[in-house]
Design a protein around this motif. Structure first.
Motif, PDB file in Angstrom:
ATOM      1  N   SER A   8      -8.105   2.496  -1.436  1.00 56.37           N
ATOM      2  CA  SER A   8      -7.896   3.877  -1.018  1.00 56.37           C
ATOM      3  C   SER A   8      -6.901   4.584  -1.940  1.00 56.37           C
ATOM      4  CB  SER A   8      -7.380   3.871   0.424  1.00 56.37           C
ATOM      5  OG  SER A   8      -7.121   5.185   0.835  1.00 56.37           O
ATOM      6  N   GLN A   9      -5.737   3.983  -2.115  1.00 55.42           N
ATOM      7  CA  GLN A   9      -4.694   4.646  -2.904  1.00 55.42           C
ATOM      8  C   GLN A   9      -5.100   4.752  -4.369  1.00 55.42           C
ATOM      9  OE1 GLN A   9      -1.114   2.369  -1.733  1.00 55.42           O
ATOM     10  NE2 GLN A   9      -0.569   4.153  -0.497  1.00 55.42           N
ATOM     11  N   GLU A  41      -0.965 -12.629  -3.938  1.00 56.90           N
ATOM     12  CA  GLU A  41       0.442 -12.654  -3.531  1.00 56.90           C
ATOM     13  C   GLU A  41       1.218 -13.771  -4.242  1.00 56.90           C
ATOM     14  OE1 GLU A  41       1.625 -10.221  -2.197  1.00 56.90           O
ATOM     15  OE2 GLU A  41       0.063  -9.265  -1.009  1.00 56.90           O
ATOM     16  N   VAL A  85      -1.234   0.382  -6.926  1.00 51.38           N
ATOM     17  CA  VAL A  85      -1.180   1.849  -6.966  1.00 51.38           C
ATOM     18  C   VAL A  85      -0.137   2.336  -7.968  1.00 51.38           C
ATOM     19  CG1 VAL A  85       0.380   2.112  -4.978  1.00 51.38           C
ATOM     20  CG2 VAL A  85      -1.134   3.982  -5.620  1.00 51.38           C
ATOM     21  N   VAL A  86       0.993   1.644  -8.059  1.00 49.77           N
ATOM     22  CA  VAL A  86       2.027   2.082  -8.994  1.00 49.77           C
ATOM     23  C   VAL A  86       1.545   1.899 -10.441  1.00 49.77           C
ATOM     24  CG1 VAL A  86       4.362   1.610  -9.834  1.00 49.77           C
ATOM     25  CG2 VAL A  86       3.917   1.701  -7.380  1.00 49.77           C
ATOM     26  N   THR A 141      -6.212  -0.897   1.453  1.00 48.20           N
ATOM     27  CA  THR A 141      -5.137   0.052   1.128  1.00 48.20           C
ATOM     28  C   THR A 141      -5.118   0.309  -0.372  1.00 48.20           C
ATOM     29  OG1 THR A 141      -3.768  -0.631   2.989  1.00 48.20           O
ATOM     30  CG2 THR A 141      -2.625   0.395   1.153  1.00 48.20           C
ATOM     31  N   ARG A 154      10.024  -7.507  -7.252  1.00 50.06           N
ATOM     32  CA  ARG A 154       8.671  -7.977  -6.960  1.00 50.06           C
ATOM     33  C   ARG A 154       7.982  -6.978  -6.018  1.00 50.06           C
ATOM     34  NH1 ARG A 154      10.230 -12.988  -4.661  1.00 50.06           N
ATOM     35  NH2 ARG A 154      10.177 -11.932  -2.662  1.00 50.06           N
ATOM     36  N   LEU A 155       6.719  -6.703  -6.254  1.00 54.29           N
ATOM     37  CA  LEU A 155       5.972  -5.792  -5.377  1.00 54.29           C
ATOM     38  C   LEU A 155       4.853  -6.548  -4.687  1.00 54.29           C
ATOM     39  CD1 LEU A 155       5.467  -2.695  -7.729  1.00 54.29           C
ATOM     40  CD2 LEU A 155       7.270  -3.053  -6.045  1.00 54.29           C
ATOM     41  N   ARG A 156       4.474  -6.078  -3.509  1.00 49.81           N
ATOM     42  CA  ARG A 156       3.251  -6.576  -2.900  1.00 49.81           C
ATOM     43  C   ARG A 156       2.083  -6.172  -3.790  1.00 49.81           C
ATOM     44  NH1 ARG A 156       5.702  -4.862   2.577  1.00 49.81           N
ATOM     45  NH2 ARG A 156       6.042  -6.851   3.625  1.00 49.81           N
ATOM     46  N   ALA A 166      -1.318   4.454 -11.126  1.00 48.88           N
ATOM     47  CA  ALA A 166      -0.787   5.825 -11.244  1.00 48.88           C
ATOM     48  C   ALA A 166      -0.160   6.010 -12.612  1.00 48.88           C
ATOM     49  CB  ALA A 166       0.214   6.108 -10.136  1.00 48.88           C
ATOM     50  N   VAL A 193       6.101  -3.336 -13.156  1.00 46.71           N
ATOM     51  CA  VAL A 193       5.975  -1.933 -12.787  1.00 46.71           C
ATOM     52  C   VAL A 193       7.111  -1.458 -11.890  1.00 46.71           C
ATOM     53  CG1 VAL A 193       3.506  -1.756 -13.192  1.00 46.71           C
ATOM     54  CG2 VAL A 193       4.313  -2.579 -11.005  1.00 46.71           C
ATOM     55  N   GLU A 249      -0.782  -4.713  -3.248  1.00 45.44           N
ATOM     56  CA  GLU A 249      -1.356  -3.373  -3.109  1.00 45.44           C
ATOM     57  C   GLU A 249      -0.398  -2.302  -3.643  1.00 45.44           C
ATOM     58  OE1 GLU A 249      -0.451  -5.409  -0.733  1.00 45.44           O
ATOM     59  OE2 GLU A 249       0.269  -4.392   1.079  1.00 45.44           O
ATOM     60  N   THR A 250       0.906  -2.552  -3.524  1.00 45.80           N
ATOM     61  CA  THR A 250       1.871  -1.594  -4.076  1.00 45.80           C
ATOM     62  C   THR A 250       1.853  -1.651  -5.607  1.00 45.80           C
ATOM     63  OG1 THR A 250       3.229  -1.910  -2.113  1.00 45.80           O
ATOM     64  CG2 THR A 250       4.267  -0.835  -3.975  1.00 45.80           C
TER      65      THR A 250
END
Lengths: 235, 235
Positions: free
Chosen positions: A98-99, A192, A225-226, A95, A217-219, A229, A213, A221-222
């Motif tokens: 891809s992103q 993780e 991408v953030v 993921t 807390r983010l996973r 970006a 970002v 993969e998130t």
């Protein structure tokens, strides 16, 4: 031209080719899934900056042939945006690939960190990640395929970090300020469970700035991408 | 407290409860997957701002009971960040819900647009999207569960848009400038084929600004997380 609805990856395509031969998975996808017919217009890229428009001439059992109608060559991306992402669960890693291709990452480095549960990078894993990158490249109309490098340890990554003007470590405990874009950048996202204090110290010594970002807390993969970006579009 | 490793969703949890009863899927996950033991510490939230720390007392066949050791009540998010996302393939819609909960979306509106291939919003689809939202809420340590509203047509969405200070339509053809955060915001992301010109005109008439969130076309779920991250954190 390369925002075309049907785009195909043809690694050996050359700028002087009068026709494109599409084989293997790309041929099967064209013939069996998309059910494209002779006469239809497609786009093909070699993943190294060359994009062509072409008209389908024949669709055989093992090969589609299309006549080139327009050629466009693009320079490589002016700045490098490298994502060094810890090995995480396969589906999540894919993921992220891809992103991050979509938002402009130019190169991937899988990272083996101390808290990685996934520690193996097989030929199959690499092949899947590459196919995901090809698919995302076609989807978003890019013509440069970001390579997926061999996995690096954190020590090796810290060595590579010295080549970059900006090195940003996505870290919920980091500075909330958004990273600025412009120069070559290396984005680093841990597993993780996070990087260990020693790993963070090694990366910080190599110039990495810790940046949160998001407010929570983010996973992995998130976060990837953030962060990419933000680094990629100059906000 | 709510960055706890083991977090559970208990919708009927009240601030005055001395103990937490965990049942159903959450109980099975605790007992069979995580294999948590009596004496271990967990976190539980009701998804409406209440988070508690608790110590496991007993794990039965159908129910886990834990004694509350600390209580924290959080105010609802100060600003609304609503994602109106066109119905897209189920897995992609769920990826968007998951990632957008992480970056701070407070509410979701599925949108039925003219070019949506997926046009049905079943009770099962809604249930799955809600479970994904619960999982992401727990994962990132939030205690307010973003509701998933009933699907809206574009006309209905345009009506709702008038309540927001900022309405941003993610659109590769839009202004490249990053949207600014601050007030209540409505982020709108169309289906893979995009909104029709008439739909865009209706949304623009309701105050929507078209913003490109990357230099290239993005998949809907990638556009959603990148746009919402930008709107959510003030960059």
């Amino acid at each position: 031209m390369n925002a075309h609805r049907f785009s195909f990856y043809v690694p050996d395509l050359a700028p002087t080719d009068a026709s494109v031969a599409i084989t293997g998975d790309e041929h099967r996808h064209l013939a069996k899934v998309l059910r494209i017919s002779p006469g239809e217009s497609i786009h093909a890229t070699n993943g190294r900056g060359l994009g062509v428009a072409a008209t389908i001439e024949s669709i055989g059992g093992a090969k589609t042939v299309a006549r080139v109608t327009a050629v466009e060559e693009r320079d490589p991306p002016r700045t490098r945006l490298v994502l060094a992402l810890a090995l995480i669960q396969r589906a999540h890693f894919e993921t992220a690939v891809s992103q991050c291709v979509e938002v402009g990452v130019t190169e991937f480095i899988p990272v083996i960190a101390e808290k990685c549960h996934v520690r193996e990078w097989t030929a199959a894993a690499r092949g899947r990640a590459e196919r995901v990158a090809v698919s995302a490249m076609k989807q978003c109309g890019r013509t440069w395929l970001p390579p997926i490098r061999e996995p690096a340890t954190v020590a090796k990554l810290a060595g590579a970090a010295r080549d970059f003007a900006r090195v940003v470590l996505g870290d919920a405990a980091g500075n909330a300020q958004a990273p600025r874009s412009g120069d070559d950048a290396l984005a680093i996202v841990g597993p993780e469970g996070g990087f260990t204090e020693a790993e963070i110290a090694a990366l910080a010594a190599a110039g990495a700035v810790r940046a949160a970002v998001a407010t929570h807390r983010l996973r992995a993969e998130t976060a990837a991408v953030v962060l990419c970006a933000a680094l990629g579009r100059g906000i």
